[in-house]
Design an enzyme around this catalytic site. Structure first.
Site, PDB file in Angstrom:
ATOM      1  N   SER A 183      -2.383  23.770  73.035  1.00 50.61           N
ATOM      2  CA  SER A 183      -2.549  25.320  72.544  1.00 50.61           C
ATOM      3  C   SER A 183      -2.970  26.172  73.899  1.00 50.61           C
ATOM      4  O   SER A 183      -2.687  27.344  73.784  1.00 50.61           O
ATOM      5  CB  SER A 183      -3.626  25.379  71.513  1.00 50.61           C
ATOM      6  OG  SER A 183      -4.746  24.750  72.114  1.00 50.61           O
ATOM      7  N   HIS A 211       0.519  23.273  66.691  1.00 49.11           N
ATOM      8  CA  HIS A 211       1.163  24.572  67.130  1.00 49.11           C
ATOM      9  C   HIS A 211       2.583  24.091  67.308  1.00 49.11           C
ATOM     10  O   HIS A 211       3.386  25.285  67.667  1.00 49.11           O
ATOM     11  CB  HIS A 211       0.703  24.620  68.675  1.00 49.11           C
ATOM     12  CG  HIS A 211      -0.724  25.361  68.531  1.00 49.11           C
ATOM     13  ND1 HIS A 211      -1.093  26.614  68.643  1.00 49.11           N
ATOM     14  CD2 HIS A 211      -1.800  24.567  68.550  1.00 49.11           C
ATOM     15  CE1 HIS A 211      -2.385  26.696  68.724  1.00 49.11           C
ATOM     16  NE2 HIS A 211      -2.705  25.466  68.674  1.00 49.11           N
ATOM     17  N   LYS A 242      -1.414  28.497  61.296  1.00 48.73           N
ATOM     18  CA  LYS A 242      -0.544  29.174  62.477  1.00 48.73           C
ATOM     19  C   LYS A 242       0.731  29.657  61.920  1.00 48.73           C
ATOM     20  O   LYS A 242       0.922  30.611  61.234  1.00 48.73           O
ATOM     21  CB  LYS A 242      -0.557  27.895  63.512  1.00 48.73           C
ATOM     22  CG  LYS A 242      -1.937  27.667  63.929  1.00 48.73           C
ATOM     23  CD  LYS A 242      -1.958  26.627  65.212  1.00 48.73           C
ATOM     24  CE  LYS A 242      -3.591  26.365  65.216  1.00 48.73           C
ATOM     25  NZ  LYS A 242      -4.559  26.949  65.314  1.00 48.73           N
TER      26      LYS A 242
HETATM   27  C1  LIG Z   1      -4.134  20.897  68.220  1.00 52.33           C
HETATM   28  C2  LIG Z   1      -4.890  21.573  67.166  1.00 52.33           C
HETATM   29  N1  LIG Z   1      -5.417  20.705  65.999  1.00 52.33           N
HETATM   30  C3  LIG Z   1      -6.040  21.158  65.065  1.00 52.33           C
HETATM   31  C4  LIG Z   1      -6.485  22.558  65.347  1.00 52.33           C
HETATM   32  C5  LIG Z   1      -7.188  23.244  63.922  1.00 52.33           C
HETATM   33  O1  LIG Z   1      -6.483  24.001  63.019  1.00 52.33           O
HETATM   34  P1  LIG Z   1      -7.323  24.877  62.208  1.00 52.33           P
HETATM   35  O2  LIG Z   1      -7.760  26.291  63.361  1.00 52.33           O
HETATM   36  O3  LIG Z   1      -6.375  25.471  61.361  1.00 52.33           O
HETATM   37  O4  LIG Z   1      -8.652  24.502  61.634  1.00 52.33           O
HETATM   38  C6  LIG Z   1      -6.035  23.523  66.280  1.00 52.33           C
HETATM   39  C7  LIG Z   1      -6.703  25.080  66.150  1.00 52.33           C
HETATM   40  O5  LIG Z   1      -6.389  25.583  67.083  1.00 52.33           O
HETATM   41  C8  LIG Z   1      -5.222  22.978  67.117  1.00 52.33           C
HETATM   42  O6  LIG Z   1      -5.021  23.670  68.295  1.00 52.33           O
END
Ligand SMILES: Cc1ncc(COP(=O)(O)O)c(C=O)c1O
Length: 401
Positions: A183, A211, A242
């Protein structure tokens, strides 16, 4: 109790002293997937994860409103205590069908999906092999798991192999965790090589497509689809926050006995389930994602336009074009100044500071949406280049100016 945060408060005050508090922006209104109002002025949203622009998809909004009218605003409890609504089960079947997996389970956030998955899959006596640049939810899941954690160098299959060899004689299952798109920098995992390392070691592989879902692969199933290695991925984690424009997360797999995870993943068992509105909008958004492959093409083009525009303006850029484009900043002060000046130009990006960034380096993180227009991106590039030049960070003058 709060005295221990004195240093953190001082740091936050220093970051905010340069202008606005970058971690406390409150919009007057959010107008669309690409624009908001801040202090009475329109700003362009260039830091969302709204990759397909589906937060304002009319059909998703209607589905969400109808579900609220029919079933209420919330479930007020967890699925194992208060029951599963028909929508939860339908969404899990829809997800499994979309991903081509036998089973899927839905969590209330993507963060909780990693927490629940890792802690249930890897217990004491097992091994978790984590990419050094893993998202916080992966690190937190590992902590909750109690398994032995081994970090390998970011996107380095040889380092992963070395560490797997080192663990070869140790008992316990070995679960490797990687992400589709990282990210902060927008780079992808070298997935085929990771798969080869997993196979050699007889390990398991969990891929977090947070992502990359809706972004990569001909059908938007993510990096595993794009790389043609889906059968080699034992567990897929993803989020609804996302590309699908809502909130929630999931774990999917083809393994027998999958449903035991519903009785062992604490982040699934001890939290309220997704409300009907979200379940309905996400189910509809999966339909939209599937029915509109052109959104993925536009997203790709938009990422390329931003990347090419910034490169032409003389910025040193890292990863290959993806929806995420990050500018490495020389230091924290410059990063904060850049972010403030850019906001004054009407562009809202993400200020990302250590420890959330790779190596703790400050970054200006930007991301595009499929629904940004070429004119919006061009205007953003012009603004970014102007700020970059004023701070001595961009070399070449823009031809357009
Ligand atoms: C790689 C990754 N996994 C999990 C998450 C967590 O997701 P959420 O924000 O939907 O809780 C994110 C959030 O940015 C992420 O970048």
């Amino acid at each position: 109790m709060l005295d221990k945060f004195r240093a953190l408060r001082a740091e936050h005050a220093a970051v905010s002293a340069a202008g606005r508090d970058p971690f406390g922006v409150t919009f007057d209104a959010v107008l669309s997937a690409t624009e908001a109002v801040l202090d009475g002025r329109r700003v362009l949203l260039l830091g969302t994860n709204n990759y397909l622009g589906l937060t304002f998809d009319p059909a998703s909004i209607e589905a969400s409103v109808a579900a609220t009218r029919a079933q209420g605003t919330g479930t007020t409890g967890s699925r194992i205590a208060n029951g599963t609504y028909d929508g939860h089960a339908a969404l899990e079947r829809r997800l499994a069908r979309f991903l081509g997996r036998r089973s899927a389970m839905v969590f209330t956030t993507g963060y909780q999906a990693n927490l629940g998955a890792l802690s249930a899959l890897a217990g004491r006596g097992d091994h978790l092999l984590l990419d050094a640049d893993s998202h916080a939810s992966i690190y937190d899941g590992a902590r909750l798991a109690g398994a032995q954690v081994t970090r390998f160098r970011h996107n380095d299959p040889d380092d992963l192999r070395r560490r797997l060899r080192h663990l070869a004689s140790q008992p316990g299952e070995k679960l490797i965790v990687v992400e589709g798109i990282y990210s902060m920098l927008g780079d992808t995992a070298p997935l085929r090589e990771m798969v080869a390392a997993k196979r050699e070691a007889g390990a398991w592989l969990l891929l977090d497509e947070a992502h990359s879902l809706g972004v990569l692969g001909e059908n938007g199933r993510g990096l595993a689809e794009a790389e043609g290695v889906e059968p080699e991925i034992d567990f897929v984690v993803g989020t609804f926050s996302k590309s699908l424009g809502a909130i929630g997360g999931f774990l999917a797999s083809d393994l027998d006995g999958f449903d035991a995870l519903r009785l062992s993943a604490r982040a699934y068992m001890f939290t309220a389930s997704l409300p009907p509105s979200t379940v309905a909008s996400v189910t509809q958004a999966i339909d939209a994602m599937e029915a509109n492959p052109h959104l993925r093409d536009r997203l790709r083009r938009n990422g390329q336009q931003l990347h090419a525009g910034l490169a032409a303006a003389g910025f040193a850029l890292g990863a290959m074009p993806s929806p995420i484009v990050s500018l490495p900043m020389p230091d924290r002060e410059t990063a904060v100044m850049f972010w403030n000046h850019l906001l004054a130009e009407g562009v809202y990006a993400n200020l990302a500071l250590g420890p959330a960034t790779p190596g703790g380096r400050p970054l200006l993180r930007m991301s595009v949406s499929a629904v940004l227009t070429p004119a919006q991106i061009e205007a953003a590039v012009t603004a970014i280049a102007r700020v970059g030049r004023s701070l001595g960070l961009a070399g070449v003058p823009l031809a357009a100016e």
